[in-house]
Write an enzyme that holds these catalytic residues in place. Structure first.
Site, PDB file in Angstrom:
ATOM      1  N   SER A 101      53.259  56.271  51.470  1.00  0.00           N
ATOM      2  CA  SER A 101      53.881  57.458  52.084  1.00  0.00           C
ATOM      3  C   SER A 101      55.248  57.816  51.507  1.00  0.00           C
ATOM      4  O   SER A 101      55.793  58.873  51.851  1.00  0.00           O
ATOM      5  CB  SER A 101      54.005  57.258  53.597  1.00  0.00           C
ATOM      6  OG  SER A 101      52.765  57.468  54.226  1.00  0.00           O
ATOM      7  N   SER A 142      56.025  61.273  59.292  1.00  0.00           N
ATOM      8  CA  SER A 142      55.147  60.849  58.195  1.00  0.00           C
ATOM      9  C   SER A 142      53.740  61.403  58.367  1.00  0.00           C
ATOM     10  O   SER A 142      52.736  60.746  58.070  1.00  0.00           O
ATOM     11  CB  SER A 142      55.098  59.314  58.080  1.00  0.00           C
ATOM     12  OG  SER A 142      54.612  58.914  56.824  1.00  0.00           O
ATOM     13  N   LYS A 182      62.595  56.980  53.319  1.00  0.00           N
ATOM     14  CA  LYS A 182      61.176  57.035  53.688  1.00  0.00           C
ATOM     15  C   LYS A 182      60.507  55.686  53.518  1.00  0.00           C
ATOM     16  O   LYS A 182      60.774  54.966  52.558  1.00  0.00           O
ATOM     17  CB  LYS A 182      60.467  58.078  52.807  1.00  0.00           C
ATOM     18  CG  LYS A 182      59.042  58.405  53.247  1.00  0.00           C
ATOM     19  CD  LYS A 182      59.031  59.229  54.515  1.00  0.00           C
ATOM     20  CE  LYS A 182      57.614  59.383  55.066  1.00  0.00           C
ATOM     21  NZ  LYS A 182      57.079  58.123  55.649  1.00  0.00           N
ATOM     22  N   LYS A 215      55.705  61.271  50.099  1.00  0.00           N
ATOM     23  CA  LYS A 215      56.085  62.444  50.884  1.00  0.00           C
ATOM     24  C   LYS A 215      57.498  62.932  50.569  1.00  0.00           C
ATOM     25  O   LYS A 215      57.844  64.087  50.869  1.00  0.00           O
ATOM     26  CB  LYS A 215      55.919  62.146  52.371  1.00  0.00           C
ATOM     27  CG  LYS A 215      54.449  62.005  52.748  1.00  0.00           C
ATOM     28  CD  LYS A 215      54.212  61.328  54.071  1.00  0.00           C
ATOM     29  CE  LYS A 215      52.704  61.165  54.303  1.00  0.00           C
ATOM     30  NZ  LYS A 215      52.382  60.223  55.374  1.00  0.00           N
TER      31      LYS A 215
END
Length: 389
Positions: free
Chosen positions: A61, A126, A227, A64
């Site tokens: 993730s 997320s 993140k 992202k």
């Protein structure tokens, strides 16, 4: 800062000890259970520590960050507005919503969130569904948007990047290096501070669904992003950034076995990033360089200086043994004008990439007349090249 005189012929590199700056191999001073790890100084972009940091890895993730950055760029260029509304498809719901797990914004088919709401869903929650919704409405398909992400990444110099989706869900060949993730964090912080602030928000609510920010470092002093990521194939990862006493450092880790290990190692490396590394700025006024030889000149030597600032990062425990070299492309021949670039000063710290800055002449040196050149040529024939002392 005084340096010893060059002791080798100017055609070769001139090496000398650089007092006050040094480093040991990173492997000797720092290790981490993470499979990939990077510590970066944000102001300069200098990589202070790297463990397989240039190797492409599965970012999960952390992808992202690039999804969001691509949208930031489109908004800046006027291709999108934060208030634009996008319709959620059944594909986005099924592939990225509640049926797929907890990485969701909680969207439902035919919902019409704004671009800004979707970005909050990506950055804080997320949300895979938010990523797919943006991708489909912008490029027609997630695959087409992923190509746009990759192209933009390469334009930004993130050459390890190859994105196959907007979410970071597992796909063979979907990769980016830890160093490039750190650079992407810096680009976001530097270019879009107003949007970067969203990365520090503790939670976000879409309708009646609230999701907490998963970044475990947000409770650490000065931390404000960025993140997390997790897949079975990649382990637990984190890109995190923090500011202390006006200095910003960014870390990237990946391949850890659990959320607890990610939190503990992230906090440890962030502490080390601030406490164990230093950054020094060398200026033309702060460094005394030895003169270099000039062939066929009215003077046999020319004073030189740094042509600009040079920033050197190193481990604090070993800032005494850096290697400095004036590297010349060949014999310097007259005439020489003040300000002409004659070579480079290269600083090498073991375990890190060398840094360099131009070395320029600090005076004019005219060319010898015909008889002077003839005499110097005869001298070289009789006595050979003369090295500096």
């Amino acid at each position: 800062m005084n340096l010893p005189q060059i002791t080798r012929n100017t055609v070769a590199a001139a090496a000398f000890a650089f007092a006050g700056l040094a480093g040991l191999a990173n492997a000797q001073i720092l290790d981490t259970p993470a499979s990939h790890a990077v510590i970066m100084d944000n102001e300069t972009g200098a990589i202070l520590f790297s463990k397989d940091g240039e190797e492409p890895m599965v970012p999960a993730s952390m992808t992202k960050m690039m999804t969001a950055y691509t949208v930031f760029e489109m908004v800046r260029r006027g291709e999108l507005s934060m208030s634009d509304k996008f319709t959620v498809s059944e594909n986005a719901w099924r592939k990225g919503g509640f049926p797929s797990g907890t990485s969701t914004m909680g969207l439902a088919p035919k919902d019409t969130p704004t671009v800004e709401e979707l970005l909050h869903g990506i950055i804080i929650m997320s949300g895979n569904d938010a990523c797919i919704t943006l991708a489909e409405n912008i490029s027609g398909s997630e695959e087409a948007f992923a190509k746009r992400m990759t192209n933009l990444a390469h334009e930004l110099g993130l050459n390890s990047a190859n994105f196959l989706n907007a979410t970071g869900l597992e796909a063979v060949g979907h990769v980016i290096s830890a160093e490039d993730l750190a650079k992407l964090a810096k680009l976001t912080i530097d270019n879009y501070p107003e949007y970067y602030a969203w990365y520090s928000l503790p939670s976000y609510t879409w309708r009646d669904f609230t999701q907490a920010n998963r970044n475990p470092l947000l409770e650490v002093s000065g931390a404000d992003g960025v993140k997390t990521g997790h897949l079975e194939v990649s382990g637990y990862g984190l890109t995190a950034s923090a500011v202390r006493d006006g200095v910003r450092r960014t870390i990237v880790i990946n391949g850890l076995p659990s959320m607890a290990a990610r939190a503990a190692e992230g906090e440890r490396l962030m502490r080390i990033a601030f406490n164990s590394f230093d950054l020094k700025t060398l200026t033309p006024e702060s460094v005394d360089l030895p003169e270099v030889s000039v062939l066929l000149g009215e003077s046999q030597k020319v004073p030189v200086k740094l042509g600009g600032e040079l920033q050197v990062a190193g481990y604090k425990a070993s800032m005494e043994k850096a290697k400095a070299e004036i590297v010349l492309p060949g014999p310097i021949e007259a005439p020489v004008k003040k300000g002409d670039e004659v070579g480079k000063l290269v600083i090498t710290i073991a375990g890190q990439k060398p840094v360099e800055a131009p070395v320029v002449a600090d005076a004019d040196v005219g060319k010898l007349g015909f008889f002077g050149r003839a005499i110097e040529g005869l001298s070289h024939m009789l006595g050979g090249s003369e090295s500096q002392s």
